[in-house]
Design a protein around this motif. Structure first.
Motif, PDB file in Angstrom:
ATOM      1  N   LEU A   1       2.295  -2.439   9.346  1.00  0.00           N
ATOM      2  CA  LEU A   1       3.390  -1.532   9.043  1.00  0.00           C
ATOM      3  C   LEU A   1       4.676  -2.207   9.481  1.00  0.00           C
ATOM      4  O   LEU A   1       4.793  -2.635  10.641  1.00  0.00           O
ATOM      5  CB  LEU A   1       3.192  -0.207   9.780  1.00  0.00           C
TER       6      LEU A   1
ATOM      7  N   VAL B   1       0.823  -1.204   0.000  1.00  0.00           N
ATOM      8  CA  VAL B   1       0.000   0.000   0.000  1.00  0.00           C
ATOM      9  C   VAL B   1       0.861   1.260   0.000  1.00  0.00           C
ATOM     10  O   VAL B   1       0.535   2.254  -0.646  1.00  0.00           O
ATOM     11  CB  VAL B   1      -0.936   0.006   1.236  1.00  0.00           C
ATOM     12  N   LYS B   2       1.989   1.199   0.720  1.00  0.00           N
ATOM     13  CA  LYS B   2       2.775   2.416   0.887  1.00  0.00           C
ATOM     14  C   LYS B   2       4.213   2.052   1.210  1.00  0.00           C
ATOM     15  O   LYS B   2       4.468   1.076   1.923  1.00  0.00           O
ATOM     16  CB  LYS B   2       2.160   3.228   2.030  1.00  0.00           C
ATOM     17  N   VAL B   3       5.134   2.843   0.696  1.00  0.00           N
ATOM     18  CA  VAL B   3       6.556   2.699   1.011  1.00  0.00           C
ATOM     19  C   VAL B   3       7.057   4.069   1.452  1.00  0.00           C
ATOM     20  O   VAL B   3       6.882   5.054   0.728  1.00  0.00           O
ATOM     21  CB  VAL B   3       7.372   2.208  -0.208  1.00  0.00           C
ATOM     22  N   ASP B   4       7.648   4.135   2.622  1.00  0.00           N
ATOM     23  CA  ASP B   4       8.222   5.386   3.129  1.00  0.00           C
ATOM     24  C   ASP B   4       9.697   5.183   3.444  1.00  0.00           C
ATOM     25  O   ASP B   4      10.123   4.074   3.794  1.00  0.00           O
ATOM     26  CB  ASP B   4       7.518   5.828   4.418  1.00  0.00           C
TER      27      ASP B   4
ATOM     28  N   LEU C   1       3.975  -0.506   4.245  1.00  0.00           N
ATOM     29  CA  LEU C   1       2.621  -0.768   4.722  1.00  0.00           C
ATOM     30  C   LEU C   1       1.954  -1.735   3.751  1.00  0.00           C
ATOM     31  O   LEU C   1       1.935  -1.497   2.540  1.00  0.00           O
ATOM     32  CB  LEU C   1       1.810   0.533   4.788  1.00  0.00           C
ATOM     33  N   CYS C   2       1.439  -2.850   4.277  1.00  0.00           N
ATOM     34  CA  CYS C   2       0.730  -3.850   3.469  1.00  0.00           C
ATOM     35  C   CYS C   2      -0.674  -4.026   4.040  1.00  0.00           C
ATOM     36  O   CYS C   2      -0.873  -3.922   5.248  1.00  0.00           O
ATOM     37  CB  CYS C   2       1.464  -5.181   3.488  1.00  0.00           C
TER      38      CYS C   2
END
Length: 154
Positions: free
Chosen positions: A130, A98-101, A148-149
């Motif tokens: 996370l 969902v997201k990579v930071d 984030l998955c």
């Protein structure tokens, strides 16, 4: 799987039951450490036979950073799957990135390297997890990210 049912190392035949990924996109070969619900360590053996080396880059093969991140996400998925009781596993269950930071690449990964991936759970929120992820080769950090998955919904 219950804690006592998990025998380390977890090999690729077991990984194939836990993840939906297949060639050429399965990027984890073995799980070597596990603390259910907390952390996992897994290995990706990088060989010249990887299909992406043909074009990335001819004469200077480098594992694409996006695939290092994907390998980290797959290891996070294994942590989630190996921490869950067997009855919680659903046929065809998918988890999505969902997201990579804070992705950071400090060294290149190439043929002959063994990518050692450590993933720690930072937080679980409903159907999302996370993870803090670090990739190492020969004990030296090559990449890190916060990932984030989320579990896919039917």
């Amino acid at each position: 799987m219950s804690d006592d049912a998990i025998k380390l190392p977890v090999d690729v035949s077991c990984i194939l039951h836990l993840l939906p990924h297949r060639y050429p996109f399965l990027l984890v070969d073995r799980v070597v450490e596990l603390e259910p619900h907390r952390r996992i360590r897994a290995i990706k053996n990088v060989t010249y036979n990887e299909p992406y080396f043909q074009g990335h880059f001819p004469g200077r093969p480098v594992m694409p950073g996006v695939l290092v991140i994907e390998a980290m996400a797959q290891v996070g998925g294994l942590l989630t799957q190996l921490s869950a009781p067997p009855e919680a596993h659903k046929e065809g269950q998918l988890f999505y990135l969902v997201k990579v930071d804070n992705a950071r690449f400090s060294r290149m990964v190439g043929p002959g390297d063994q990518l050692d991936i450590e993933v720690r759970v930072k937080r679980v929120i409903r159907n999302m997890a996370l993870y803090d992820c670090i990739g190492r080769v020969d004990g030296r950090e090559v990449a890190s990210a916060e990932i984030l998955c989320a579990e896919g919904r039917e």
